[in-house]
Write a protein that holds these residues in place. Structure first.
Motif, PDB file in Angstrom:
ATOM      1  N   LEU A  38       0.853  -1.259   0.088  1.00 61.45           N
ATOM      2  CA  LEU A  38      -0.061   0.094  -0.048  1.00 61.45           C
ATOM      3  C   LEU A  38       1.077   1.306  -0.027  1.00 61.45           C
ATOM      4  O   LEU A  38       0.532   2.156  -0.726  1.00 61.45           O
ATOM      5  N   LEU A  39       1.822   1.233   0.842  1.00 57.53           N
ATOM      6  CA  LEU A  39       2.772   2.447   0.862  1.00 57.53           C
ATOM      7  C   LEU A  39       3.691   2.485  -0.482  1.00 57.53           C
ATOM      8  O   LEU A  39       3.983   3.806  -0.695  1.00 57.53           O
ATOM      9  N   ALA A  40       4.039   1.676  -1.116  1.00 57.31           N
ATOM     10  CA  ALA A  40       4.958   1.474  -2.007  1.00 57.31           C
ATOM     11  C   ALA A  40       4.263   1.896  -3.307  1.00 57.31           C
ATOM     12  O   ALA A  40       4.737   2.737  -4.363  1.00 57.31           O
ATOM     13  N   ALA A  41       2.914   2.009  -3.707  1.00 52.00           N
ATOM     14  CA  ALA A  41       2.029   2.161  -4.602  1.00 52.00           C
ATOM     15  C   ALA A  41       1.761   3.767  -4.614  1.00 52.00           C
ATOM     16  O   ALA A  41       1.226   4.337  -3.694  1.00 52.00           O
ATOM     17  N   LYS A  42       2.580   4.541  -5.590  1.00 51.77           N
ATOM     18  CA  LYS A  42       2.578   6.017  -5.442  1.00 51.77           C
ATOM     19  C   LYS A  42       0.822   6.427  -5.481  1.00 51.77           C
ATOM     20  O   LYS A  42       0.406   7.398  -4.659  1.00 51.77           O
ATOM     21  N   GLU A  43      -0.012   5.910  -6.228  1.00 50.80           N
ATOM     22  CA  GLU A  43      -1.274   6.183  -6.476  1.00 50.80           C
ATOM     23  C   GLU A  43      -2.074   5.864  -5.171  1.00 50.80           C
ATOM     24  O   GLU A  43      -2.966   6.789  -4.767  1.00 50.80           O
ATOM     25  N   MET A  44      -1.884   5.259  -4.384  1.00 55.34           N
ATOM     26  CA  MET A  44      -2.394   4.585  -3.310  1.00 55.34           C
ATOM     27  C   MET A  44      -1.843   5.820  -2.054  1.00 55.34           C
ATOM     28  O   MET A  44      -2.670   6.078  -1.256  1.00 55.34           O
ATOM     29  N   ARG A  45      -0.671   5.843  -2.121  1.00 54.37           N
ATOM     30  CA  ARG A  45      -0.210   7.127  -1.221  1.00 54.37           C
ATOM     31  C   ARG A  45      -0.990   8.300  -1.216  1.00 54.37           C
ATOM     32  O   ARG A  45      -1.445   8.876  -0.322  1.00 54.37           O
ATOM     33  N   SER A  46      -1.260   8.609  -2.672  1.00 56.29           N
ATOM     34  CA  SER A  46      -2.075   9.729  -2.751  1.00 56.29           C
ATOM     35  C   SER A  46      -3.595   9.606  -2.245  1.00 56.29           C
ATOM     36  O   SER A  46      -4.088  10.703  -1.792  1.00 56.29           O
ATOM     37  N   VAL A  47      -4.155   8.304  -2.356  1.00 52.37           N
ATOM     38  CA  VAL A  47      -5.485   8.215  -1.871  1.00 52.37           C
ATOM     39  C   VAL A  47      -5.614   8.219  -0.454  1.00 52.37           C
ATOM     40  O   VAL A  47      -6.300   9.085   0.201  1.00 52.37           O
ATOM     41  N   ILE A  48      -4.274   7.515   0.231  1.00 49.66           N
ATOM     42  CA  ILE A  48      -4.571   8.008   1.810  1.00 49.66           C
ATOM     43  C   ILE A  48      -4.214   9.303   2.191  1.00 49.66           C
ATOM     44  O   ILE A  48      -4.907   9.683   3.027  1.00 49.66           O
ATOM     45  N   ASP A  49      -3.220   9.892   1.560  1.00 49.22           N
ATOM     46  CA  ASP A  49      -3.049  11.426   1.795  1.00 49.22           C
ATOM     47  C   ASP A  49      -4.234  12.237   1.759  1.00 49.22           C
ATOM     48  O   ASP A  49      -4.737  12.901   2.369  1.00 49.22           O
ATOM     49  N   GLY A  50      -4.975  11.920   0.581  1.00 49.82           N
ATOM     50  CA  GLY A  50      -6.261  12.660   0.269  1.00 49.82           C
ATOM     51  C   GLY A  50      -7.144  12.388   1.300  1.00 49.82           C
ATOM     52  O   GLY A  50      -7.820  13.321   1.637  1.00 49.82           O
ATOM     53  N   ALA A  51      -7.315  11.176   1.929  1.00 53.91           N
ATOM     54  CA  ALA A  51      -8.530  10.771   2.612  1.00 53.91           C
ATOM     55  C   ALA A  51      -8.124  11.306   4.035  1.00 53.91           C
ATOM     56  O   ALA A  51      -8.712  12.037   4.794  1.00 53.91           O
ATOM     57  N   LEU A  52      -6.773  11.512   4.389  1.00 55.26           N
ATOM     58  CA  LEU A  52      -6.350  12.139   5.671  1.00 55.26           C
ATOM     59  C   LEU A  52      -6.561  13.695   5.706  1.00 55.26           C
ATOM     60  O   LEU A  52      -6.969  14.179   6.678  1.00 55.26           O
ATOM     61  N   GLY A  53      -6.212  14.258   4.594  1.00 57.83           N
ATOM     62  CA  GLY A  53      -6.320  15.618   4.282  1.00 57.83           C
ATOM     63  C   GLY A  53      -7.998  16.065   4.436  1.00 57.83           C
ATOM     64  O   GLY A  53      -8.093  17.141   4.791  1.00 57.83           O
TER      65      GLY A  53
END
Lengths: 78, 196
Positions: free
Chosen positions: B126-141
């Motif tokens: 999950l952390l290695a996938a760039k687009e997933m990092r973006s999804v996680i950061d977006g949800a947190l934001g």
């Protein structure tokens, strides 16, 4: 038996072992029988582990520590 | 006062550089993450510097009733709330769409849209996938500040419920509700993304 929606509402407390023993037993029974809820709880557990790992990646950066130590040193000297 | 703090505090008061380096190294990350959770990326670094200065000034009065770690995090929390108040804001606990799983269940409480099968099924993946990092950061934001703060302290910092209540000055039941909503929101974002 608890519904899938009720399981979803208790999932966080279940992961944190914050449920009374009888409710926990009911949740476990449901998870044993319901593949969807089992998957949901497993994925929620994965999300929690992922967040924890993300912090470890971040903590390996020394730059911020050095900068803060220097900043505090300079303020102490004044 | 625990043994580590009992040894550290006098050394800090004496200006011991090694003690400062240890404390900053140990706690700066957590302080920054909490600051970021409440006031956002833009103000976090400045706020944490201010928190360190307040800690330095307040250290002679530190009585050890809580650990140094919790004391530092409380300073961050207080500073963050103070900054939000200057903007005539209070930290939010709820968003308009607070049930991230609304519509996923039918009227009988059964899944209408069950969880998908995730191809990224380990934390590392999950952390290695760039687009997933973006999804996680977006949800947190997108999360309200207090949900993000509780999630940060519980699932990132690994703090106990009691410690979180102590730092954020909210009740245990409030912590549990906020944590539940935050985790649901993050799960829903990842699940939606892995279905695409």
């Amino acid at each position: 038996m608890l519904s899938c929606h009720e399981i979803g509402e208790k999932a966080s407390d279940y992961l944190d072992r914050n449920l009374p023993w009888w409710t926990r037993a009911q949740v476990r029974m449901h998870l044993f029988l319901c593949e969807n809820c089992w998957r949901h709880v497993a994925q929620l557990r994965l999300v929690v582990k992922t967040l924890r790992l993300s912090a470890k990646h971040e903590d390996s950066a020394r730059e911020s520590t050095d900068k803060t130590v220097q900043f505090l040193r300079s303020r102490r000297q004044h | 006062m625990d043994e580590q703090d009992a040894q550290l505090v006098p050394r800090l008061l004496a200006g011991d550089d090694g003690a400062y380096r240890f404390v900053v190294s140990a706690y700066h990350g957590a302080m920054t993450r909490l600051a970021r959770a409440i006031v956002g990326e833009g103000m976090a670094e400045d706020l944490v510097q201010e928190a360190w200065l307040k800690a330095l000034a307040g250290l002679p009065q530190f009585e050890g009733r809580s650990s140094l770690r919790l004391w530092l995090l409380r300073i961050v929390r207080n500073e963050a709330i103070s900054r939000l108040r200057k903007q005539a804001r209070a930290p939010e606990s709820e968003s308009l769409e607070d049930d991230a799983l609304a519509g996923r269940y039918d009227g009988d409480g059964r899944w209408r849209t069950p969880p998908g099968l995730w191809s990224l099924d380990t934390p590392e993946a999950l952390l290695a996938a760039k687009e997933m990092r973006s999804v996680i950061d977006g949800a947190l934001g997108a999360m309200p500040e207090m949900q993000r703060a509780v999630l940060t302290l519980k699932d990132i910092e690994g703090m106990s419920f009691e410690e979180i209540c102590n730092v954020l000055e909210i009740s245990a039941s409030n912590v549990r509700v906020l944590l539940h909503r935050a985790r649901k929101c993050l799960w829903a974002a990842i699940d939606d993304s892995q279905r695409e």
